[in-house]
Design a protein around this motif. Sequence first.
Motif, PDB file in Angstrom:
ATOM      1  N   LEU A 135      35.997  27.281  35.157  1.00  0.00           N
ATOM      2  CA  LEU A 135      35.657  26.424  35.763  1.00  0.00           C
ATOM      3  C   LEU A 135      36.697  24.787  35.310  1.00  0.00           C
ATOM      4  O   LEU A 135      36.494  24.619  35.030  1.00  0.00           O
ATOM      5  CB  LEU A 135      34.401  26.096  36.275  1.00  0.00           C
ATOM      6  N   LEU A 136      38.148  24.858  36.448  1.00  0.00           N
ATOM      7  CA  LEU A 136      38.838  23.573  36.726  1.00  0.00           C
ATOM      8  C   LEU A 136      38.698  22.302  36.619  1.00  0.00           C
ATOM      9  O   LEU A 136      38.432  22.671  38.097  1.00  0.00           O
ATOM     10  CB  LEU A 136      40.506  24.069  36.527  1.00  0.00           C
ATOM     11  N   ASP A 137      37.749  21.192  36.299  1.00  0.00           N
ATOM     12  CA  ASP A 137      36.902  20.242  36.867  1.00  0.00           C
ATOM     13  C   ASP A 137      37.189  19.053  37.453  1.00  0.00           C
ATOM     14  O   ASP A 137      37.576  18.562  36.189  1.00  0.00           O
ATOM     15  CB  ASP A 137      35.100  21.189  37.013  1.00  0.00           C
ATOM     16  N   ILE A 138      37.532  18.669  38.754  1.00  0.00           N
ATOM     17  CA  ILE A 138      37.626  17.336  38.915  1.00  0.00           C
ATOM     18  C   ILE A 138      37.429  16.500  39.894  1.00  0.00           C
ATOM     19  O   ILE A 138      37.216  17.042  40.469  1.00  0.00           O
ATOM     20  CB  ILE A 138      39.062  17.320  38.653  1.00  0.00           C
ATOM     21  N   PHE A 182      30.226  30.678  32.709  1.00  0.00           N
ATOM     22  CA  PHE A 182      31.173  30.083  33.450  1.00  0.00           C
ATOM     23  C   PHE A 182      31.519  28.775  31.786  1.00  0.00           C
ATOM     24  O   PHE A 182      30.754  28.669  31.417  1.00  0.00           O
ATOM     25  CB  PHE A 182      30.508  28.749  34.571  1.00  0.00           C
ATOM     26  N   HIS A 183      32.608  28.597  31.744  1.00  0.00           N
ATOM     27  CA  HIS A 183      33.165  27.667  31.145  1.00  0.00           C
ATOM     28  C   HIS A 183      34.130  26.619  31.927  1.00  0.00           C
ATOM     29  O   HIS A 183      34.323  26.613  32.406  1.00  0.00           O
ATOM     30  CB  HIS A 183      34.551  28.656  30.100  1.00  0.00           C
ATOM     31  N   ILE A 184      33.379  25.952  32.020  1.00  0.00           N
ATOM     32  CA  ILE A 184      33.766  24.415  32.619  1.00  0.00           C
ATOM     33  C   ILE A 184      34.665  23.829  31.293  1.00  0.00           C
ATOM     34  O   ILE A 184      34.748  23.268  30.424  1.00  0.00           O
ATOM     35  CB  ILE A 184      33.035  23.076  33.561  1.00  0.00           C
ATOM     36  N   VAL A 185      35.976  23.332  32.167  1.00  0.00           N
ATOM     37  CA  VAL A 185      36.977  22.461  31.809  1.00  0.00           C
ATOM     38  C   VAL A 185      37.475  21.407  32.430  1.00  0.00           C
ATOM     39  O   VAL A 185      37.810  21.589  33.154  1.00  0.00           O
ATOM     40  CB  VAL A 185      38.122  23.214  31.198  1.00  0.00           C
ATOM     41  N   ASP A 186      37.556  20.517  31.812  1.00  0.00           N
ATOM     42  CA  ASP A 186      37.374  18.425  33.072  1.00  0.00           C
ATOM     43  C   ASP A 186      39.014  18.452  32.377  1.00  0.00           C
ATOM     44  O   ASP A 186      39.469  18.325  31.245  1.00  0.00           O
ATOM     45  CB  ASP A 186      36.942  17.718  32.272  1.00  0.00           C
TER      46      ASP A 186
END
Length: 207
Positions: A135-138, A182-186
Motif C-alpha cells: 500500500l503506497l500511502d500519501i 499488507f505492507h504500508i510504504v509512506d
Amino acid sequence: MFKGKFITIEGSEGAGKSTNIGFIQDYLNQKNIPFILTREPGGTPVAEKIRDLLLDKANTSLCDDAELLLMFAARSQHLNELIIPALEAGKWVISDRFTDASYAYQGGGRGLSWQKIAQLEQWVQGNLRPDATILLDIPVDKGMERVRERGETDRFEQEQLSFFNRIREAYLKLAEENPERFHIVDTLPAIEKVHKQLERVMDHLSS
Ligand code: TMP
C-alpha cells in the motif's frame, strides 16, 4: 499453492504507483525472478475495454452498482486469462491494483456495502487472494497535488476531496485488518527513502 507470488500494489491517487512499480520491476529483474506486470481494471484485451468504459469521463450516468460489477467482470477475465495461468507457470504476478481497490473506491469512496463486495470477491476469486499487498500511502492533499500536476484527469480523478479521504481511510482499515498481507510504504519522503522502504519489503517477500 503456486510457486510464483501474487503481489498487488495499491494506493490512493497520486501515491506514486508508476515510479515505484518501476523500482519493483528493476528489483525482480536483478534477482532473475520471472514475473509479469499487469493492471486493474484491465490486463487483457476484453478487460482493457471495460477499463475504457470505467475511466471515460463521458459516462456520467454510470451507477455505483454497475461500476462495481464492471470492476469484477474485468477481474474475472483478468484472473482466468492472465493471472492464474501465469501463477500456474511459476511466475510472479505484480498487479497495479486488485480487489482492495474495490473495497477502497466502491466501498469507501462510493459507500457500497462491504458485504456485497465480499460476495463478488468470493464468486470471482474463490479462495485466491494476493500473497502480499504493498500500500503506497500519501496524505490525500499531497496526492491530489501530484494528480493536478499531471494534467488530464479520468472519471475517478474528478471526484471531490472527501471521496479520496474515504478511500485512504478504507485502505488503511484494510491494512489494519490484514496485517500479515499488507505492507504500508509512506511515499511522502524523498524517492531514495521510499525506495529503501520498498527494497526492505521486496527482500522480505523474496527471501
Ligand atoms: P489507475 O490505473 O490510475 O490506478 O486507474 C484506475 C482507477 O480505477 C483508479 O481511479 C482506481 C479505480 N478502481 C476502482 O475504483 N475499483 C477497482 O476495483 C479498481 C481495480 C480500480
